[in-house]
Design a protein around this motif. Structure first.
Motif, mmCIF file in Angstrom:
data_model
loop_
_atom_site.group_PDB
_atom_site.id
_atom_site.type_symbol
_atom_site.label_atom_id
_atom_site.label_comp_id
_atom_site.label_asym_id
_atom_site.label_seq_id
_atom_site.Cartn_x
_atom_site.Cartn_y
_atom_site.Cartn_z
ATOM 1 N N PRO A 121 -26.757 6.941 13.237
ATOM 2 C CA PRO A 121 -25.971 5.823 13.772
ATOM 3 C C PRO A 121 -26.825 4.557 13.773
ATOM 4 C CG PRO A 121 -26.805 7.187 15.559
ATOM 5 C CD PRO A 121 -27.193 7.876 14.276
ATOM 6 N N ASN A 122 -26.179 3.436 13.695
ATOM 7 C CA ASN A 122 -26.872 2.160 13.817
ATOM 8 C C ASN A 122 -26.939 1.860 15.305
ATOM 9 O OD1 ASN A 122 -28.021 -0.131 12.381
ATOM 10 N ND2 ASN A 122 -26.466 -1.303 13.438
ATOM 11 N N ARG A 123 -28.045 2.248 15.912
ATOM 12 C CA ARG A 123 -28.200 2.066 17.350
ATOM 13 C C ARG A 123 -29.620 1.646 17.638
ATOM 14 N NH1 ARG A 123 -28.399 8.287 19.564
ATOM 15 N NH2 ARG A 123 -30.512 8.665 18.862
ATOM 16 N N LEU A 124 -29.910 1.342 18.870
ATOM 17 C CA LEU A 124 -31.225 0.880 19.276
ATOM 18 C C LEU A 124 -32.304 1.791 18.711
ATOM 19 C CD1 LEU A 124 -32.350 -1.407 21.023
ATOM 20 C CD2 LEU A 124 -32.477 0.206 22.903
ATOM 21 N N GLY A 125 -33.226 1.217 17.969
ATOM 22 C CA GLY A 125 -34.312 1.975 17.377
ATOM 23 C C GLY A 125 -34.025 2.490 15.978
ATOM 24 N N TYR A 126 -32.804 2.339 15.480
ATOM 25 C CA TYR A 126 -32.408 2.830 14.162
ATOM 26 C C TYR A 126 -31.665 1.724 13.428
ATOM 27 C CZ TYR A 126 -33.235 7.473 16.140
ATOM 28 O OH TYR A 126 -33.799 8.564 16.720
ATOM 29 N N LEU A 127 -32.097 1.407 12.219
ATOM 30 C CA LEU A 127 -31.405 0.400 11.416
ATOM 31 C C LEU A 127 -30.798 1.091 10.204
ATOM 32 C CD1 LEU A 127 -30.650 -2.567 11.040
ATOM 33 C CD2 LEU A 127 -32.788 -2.857 9.749
ATOM 34 N N ALA A 128 -29.502 1.281 10.258
ATOM 35 C CA ALA A 128 -28.767 1.996 9.200
ATOM 36 C C ALA A 128 -28.068 0.996 8.284
ATOM 37 C CB ALA A 128 -27.739 2.930 9.836
ATOM 38 N N PRO A 129 -27.739 1.431 7.069
ATOM 39 C CA PRO A 129 -26.982 0.555 6.167
ATOM 40 C C PRO A 129 -25.517 0.481 6.613
ATOM 41 C CG PRO A 129 -27.259 2.702 5.169
ATOM 42 C CD PRO A 129 -28.063 2.724 6.443
ATOM 43 N N TYR A 130 -24.808 -0.458 6.029
ATOM 44 C CA TYR A 130 -23.371 -0.546 6.274
ATOM 45 C C TYR A 130 -22.692 0.601 5.529
ATOM 46 C CZ TYR A 130 -23.891 -5.297 8.104
ATOM 47 O OH TYR A 130 -24.237 -6.388 8.841
ATOM 48 N N LYS A 131 -21.832 1.300 6.214
ATOM 49 C CA LYS A 131 -21.065 2.367 5.567
ATOM 50 C C LYS A 131 -19.897 1.758 4.813
ATOM 51 C CE LYS A 131 -22.408 5.816 8.927
ATOM 52 N NZ LYS A 131 -22.027 6.748 9.966
ATOM 53 N N GLY A 132 -19.471 2.420 3.746
ATOM 54 C CA GLY A 132 -18.320 1.951 2.977
ATOM 55 C C GLY A 132 -18.651 0.830 2.004
ATOM 56 N N GLU A 133 -19.934 0.520 1.847
ATOM 57 C CA GLU A 133 -20.394 -0.502 0.899
ATOM 58 C C GLU A 133 -21.326 0.166 -0.100
ATOM 59 O OE1 GLU A 133 -19.540 -3.772 1.022
ATOM 60 O OE2 GLU A 133 -18.414 -3.606 2.877
ATOM 61 N N ARG A 134 -21.475 -0.443 -1.281
ATOM 62 C CA ARG A 134 -22.447 0.089 -2.236
ATOM 63 C C ARG A 134 -23.804 0.162 -1.553
ATOM 64 N NH1 ARG A 134 -22.855 -3.275 -7.502
ATOM 65 N NH2 ARG A 134 -22.428 -4.967 -6.084
ATOM 66 N N TYR A 135 -24.579 1.194 -1.904
ATOM 67 C CA TYR A 135 -25.855 1.338 -1.225
ATOM 68 C C TYR A 135 -27.022 1.661 -2.153
ATOM 69 C CZ TYR A 135 -29.593 2.772 1.814
ATOM 70 O OH TYR A 135 -30.816 2.883 2.411
ATOM 71 N N HIS A 136 -26.921 2.674 -2.961
ATOM 72 C CA HIS A 136 -28.069 3.175 -3.703
ATOM 73 C C HIS A 136 -28.491 2.235 -4.830
ATOM 74 C CE1 HIS A 136 -28.090 6.868 -1.458
ATOM 75 N NE2 HIS A 136 -26.783 6.912 -1.603
ATOM 76 N N VAL A 137 -29.796 2.138 -5.042
ATOM 77 C CA VAL A 137 -30.362 1.238 -6.052
ATOM 78 C C VAL A 137 -29.684 1.394 -7.417
ATOM 79 C CG1 VAL A 137 -32.471 0.652 -7.315
ATOM 80 C CG2 VAL A 137 -32.565 1.005 -4.845
ATOM 81 N N PRO A 138 -29.487 2.631 -7.928
ATOM 82 C CA PRO A 138 -28.829 2.760 -9.240
ATOM 83 C C PRO A 138 -27.420 2.162 -9.281
ATOM 84 C CG PRO A 138 -29.897 4.820 -8.652
ATOM 85 C CD PRO A 138 -29.968 3.924 -7.440
#
Length: 162
Positions: A16-33
């Motif tokens: 989860p994107n919560r205090l102490g954790y920085l997560a990516p946005y879900k539902g958006e392109r993510y991986h470098v390739p």
């Protein structure tokens, strides 16, 4: 934002994107390739995810190579936490010495040549640990809101400097 003192784990979308954790946005392109094959990111969320993914890629590759180079890191013996910290610090010092004094470190050459290379660690050496977050492990709406706000601010800053 002062409640988490600027420290957080860069985590994948499984956290989860919560205090102490920085997560990516879900539902958006993510991986470098995905970004290499497709169009450049256009939205602040896509731009954030591209930067997040690139940073995670570098971290994973570096840790993979370091674990293969310094085998003690693959399966840390049951030493005290202080001793484990000293072992990790010692391997980093040795690594930096080798990088400084040996023009071609064979363990990092492949990473230098292939940006997609991630060393595979034999399953018997893999050890999983979930880090304790700064919020004592509890998920609260205010913690999630503050990290969401922080992530949105970063996404905006990244987009503006793109």
């Amino acid at each position: 934002m002062s409640s988490f003192l600027g420290k957080y784990y860069l985590v994948d979308a499984g956290y989860p994107n919560r205090l102490g954790y920085l997560a990516p946005y879900k539902g958006e392109r993510y991986h470098v390739p995905e970004f290499r094959r497709g169009a450049e990111p256009t939205t602040p969320k896509e731009k954030f995810n591209k930067v997040h993914s690139s940073v995670r890629n570098v971290i994973e590759r570096s840790f993979g190579v370091l674990k293969m180079k310094w085998r003690i890191l693959l399966k840390m013996p049951s030493y005290s936490m202080d001793k484990q910290k000293m072992i990790v610090a010692a391997t980093m010092v040795l690594h930096n010495y080798v990088r400084e004094h040996q023009s071609e470190d064979r363990h990092f050459l492949r990473c230098d040549r292939d940006p997609d290379y991630v060393p595979t660690i034999p399953l018997r050496y893999q050890k999983y640990a979930i880090p304790q977050s700064a919020s004592n492990g509890s998920t609260t709406a205010s913690n999630e809101t503050s990290m969401d706000t922080f992530r949105n601010e970063l996404a905006t800053d990244i987009s503006l400097s793109w």
